[in-house]
Design an enzyme around this catalytic site. Structure first.
Site, PDB file in Angstrom:
ATOM      1  N   CYS A 278      30.357  71.650 -42.029  1.00 57.38           N
ATOM      2  CA  CYS A 278      30.305  72.916 -41.267  1.00 57.38           C
ATOM      3  C   CYS A 278      31.512  72.925 -40.339  1.00 57.38           C
ATOM      4  CB  CYS A 278      28.998  73.035 -40.483  1.00 57.38           C
ATOM      5  SG  CYS A 278      27.498  72.917 -41.478  1.00 57.38           S
TER       6      CYS A 278
ATOM      7  N   GLY B  34      37.664  73.811 -37.225  1.00 60.66           N
ATOM      8  CA  GLY B  34      38.322  72.539 -37.516  1.00 60.66           C
ATOM      9  C   GLY B  34      38.446  71.550 -36.380  1.00 60.66           C
ATOM     10  N   GLY B  35      37.736  71.754 -35.260  1.00 66.23           N
ATOM     11  CA  GLY B  35      37.870  70.839 -34.140  1.00 66.23           C
ATOM     12  C   GLY B  35      37.534  69.400 -34.490  1.00 66.23           C
ATOM     13  N   LYS B  36      36.413  69.201 -35.172  1.00 66.89           N
ATOM     14  CA  LYS B  36      36.022  67.837 -35.543  1.00 66.89           C
ATOM     15  C   LYS B  36      36.819  67.342 -36.745  1.00 66.89           C
ATOM     16  CE  LYS B  36      31.459  68.062 -33.420  1.00 66.89           C
ATOM     17  NZ  LYS B  36      31.597  69.425 -32.873  1.00 66.89           N
TER      18      LYS B  36
ATOM     19  N   ASP C 211      33.291  75.417 -45.029  1.00 64.15           N
ATOM     20  CA  ASP C 211      32.632  76.405 -44.184  1.00 64.15           C
ATOM     21  C   ASP C 211      32.324  77.640 -45.024  1.00 64.15           C
ATOM     22  OD1 ASP C 211      32.149  76.515 -41.040  1.00 64.15           O
ATOM     23  OD2 ASP C 211      32.502  78.559 -41.727  1.00 64.15           O
TER      24      ASP C 211
ATOM     25  N   ASP D  54      27.887  69.377 -38.592  1.00 65.43           N
ATOM     26  CA  ASP D  54      27.814  69.940 -37.235  1.00 65.43           C
ATOM     27  C   ASP D  54      27.127  71.293 -37.395  1.00 65.43           C
ATOM     28  OD1 ASP D  54      28.143  70.595 -34.605  1.00 65.43           O
ATOM     29  OD2 ASP D  54      30.293  70.982 -34.747  1.00 65.43           O
TER      30      ASP D  54
ATOM     31  N   CYS E 108      24.989  71.240 -30.930  1.00 65.43           N
ATOM     32  CA  CYS E 108      25.245  71.409 -29.497  1.00 65.43           C
ATOM     33  C   CYS E 108      24.010  72.050 -28.863  1.00 65.43           C
ATOM     34  CB  CYS E 108      26.505  72.226 -29.245  1.00 65.43           C
ATOM     35  SG  CYS E 108      26.559  73.828 -30.084  1.00 65.43           S
TER      36      CYS E 108
END
Length: 426
Positions: free
Chosen positions: A243, A247-249, A267, A313, A366
């Protein structure tokens, strides 16, 4: 802009947020983009007023309705001023005194302010959900998790979040990045928990700085960085960010892999994946590709059992990010939670197919709600007994070690995060 002009812009932006179903930050970005005459300092002041109202929205509404009025954007701004200790006379002076100021107070508005005068935002007659600034149905769920700590955690969720950066070790070190940010007049301190993190005061213009443009740092909450650390992605591995979003992770995983091996960023949104590609290029990542997950897609079936690490995520209520997105708590409904729990389970069912024997599945949200976290893991393990929980390792402080990575704003100074590492039997 004059102070009165900034007030009027804040009132207009609040009205736009109330009229739009999109998140407040998306509405604010569009609002400010179409008003290029609003400078950086003005934007910060307008944002502080707007987000101040959103963080206190339930209490402001309670007070305004208590005195027999309707909570309009204009009246909420006025009420926030008076309940924060500004006199009625001084608040009224900001309205109607100049060309760009909000119109002068009406008699009914003055009546409301006079009744609110000498009071503060909190009142003992408020319901618990109002006082804690969260939906009523969430209160018992968070009380079950935090117990006596709920008041402290809810207070932390009402505060502005700091600005965290992840240093890109593919291009620099934390010490070097700190110095380069200082040259850009951005003072950064090392984060307490993440070995890659730097923390700045909120609302600084990092994205226009040279270190950011050069891909030396990325904006990422310290808690999110720790999820990447839990994944333990190593050079040469095959990794799926199931997920991936923007693209942060994926960026963090590529960094720990030292650009060696293969990452697939998946995604359901083409726009989010396009944004991820831009960030990956800026960061100098060249071991990642994207894959758009579409209805009827057979990709997970074809790729079954081929990945060393799969990170999920998952989409969630976002209760752990209310510091950054205070408007989200106003939109959250009990039915949303019920729908998300079903979606999360379905995503896990699909993602687990990719994990090879001996590989790892990391599930993260989160969220602060057990139904999306421990409850989701328990259900997954019941369905797939070939997986077991791998406890959080020694790379984390002792108090964080256990079966789950559990982070919260008051205790840890991060957004609220949950993560669990599960390994498939070899």
């Amino acid at each position: 802009m004059t102070p009165a002009g900034r007030l009027q812009a804040a009132i207009e932006l609040l009205g736009a947020i109330e009229a739009d179903r999109r998140p407040a930050d998306a509405v604010a970005n569009e609002f400010l983009r179409t008003r290029r005459f609003i400078g950086g300092g003005d934007r910060r002041d307008i944002g502080e007023t707007v987000w101040g109202v959103l963080r206190a929205r339930r209490r402001l509404g309670w007070w305004i309705e208590r005195v027999g009025a309707t909570p309009t954007p204009r009246l909420m701004v006025l009420a926030l001023m008076v309940l924060n200790g500004i006199t009625v006379h001084r608040a009224a002076a900001e309205f109607g005194g100049s060309r760009f100021a909000p119109p002068a107070l009406e008699d009914e508005e003055r009546r409301v302010l006079e009744q609110l005068d000498k009071h503060t935002l909190d009142h003992p007659n408020m319901g618990e959900g109002v006082r804690l600034e969260m939906p009523d149905f969430v209160v018992p769920l968070l009380r079950a998790r935090f117990g006596d700590r709920l008041e402290a955690e809810s207070a932390a969720l009402m505060q502005p979040a700091p600005l965290d950066l992840r240093v890109n070790l593919l291009k620099t070190t934390r010490e070097e990045a700190t110095g380069l940010l200082a040259k850009a007049k951005l003072k950064a301190e090392p984060t307490r928990l993440s070995p890659w993190g730097l923390r700045l005061a909120p609302r600084q213009s990092v994205t226009t700085s040279q270190p950011f443009r050069d891909g030396l740092v990325e904006i990422q909450d310290e808690g999110s960085q720790l999820v990447g650390l839990l994944a333990q992605a190593q050079p040469g591995m095959r990794v799926a960010d199931f997920c991936a979003g923007a693209g942060g992770k994926t960026l963090a995983l590529a960094m720990t892999m030292e650009n060696k091996g293969h990452i697939v960023a998946c995604d359901v949104s083409p726009a989010r994946l396009d944004g991820a590609i831009k960030r990956l290029r800026r960061a100098g990542v060249h071991n990642a590709e994207r894959h758009l997950l579409e209805p009827g897609d057979k990709w997970t079936k074809r790729q079954g059992g081929k990945f060393d690490v799969v990170l999920v995520d998952a989409p969630c209520t976002g209760t752990g990010t209310w510091r950054r997105n205070p408007d989200a708590r106003l939109r959250l409904k009990e039915s949303d939670l019920a729908e998300l729990v079903v979606k999360q389970a379905a995503i896990l069912d699909e993602a687990q197919r990719l994990v090879k024997p001996g590989g790892a599945l990391i599930y993260a949200t989160c969220s602060l709600l057990d139904a999306e976290n421990q409850g989701q893991v328990a259900g997954f393990l019941a369905r797939y007994p070939s997986f077991r929980i791998a406890p959080v390792g020694a790379a984390f402080p002792a108090y964080l070690q256990g079966d789950y990575l559990l982070l919260s704003p008051a205790r840890d100074g991060t957004d609220g995060f949950f993560a669990c590492r599960m390994e498939r039997a070899a």
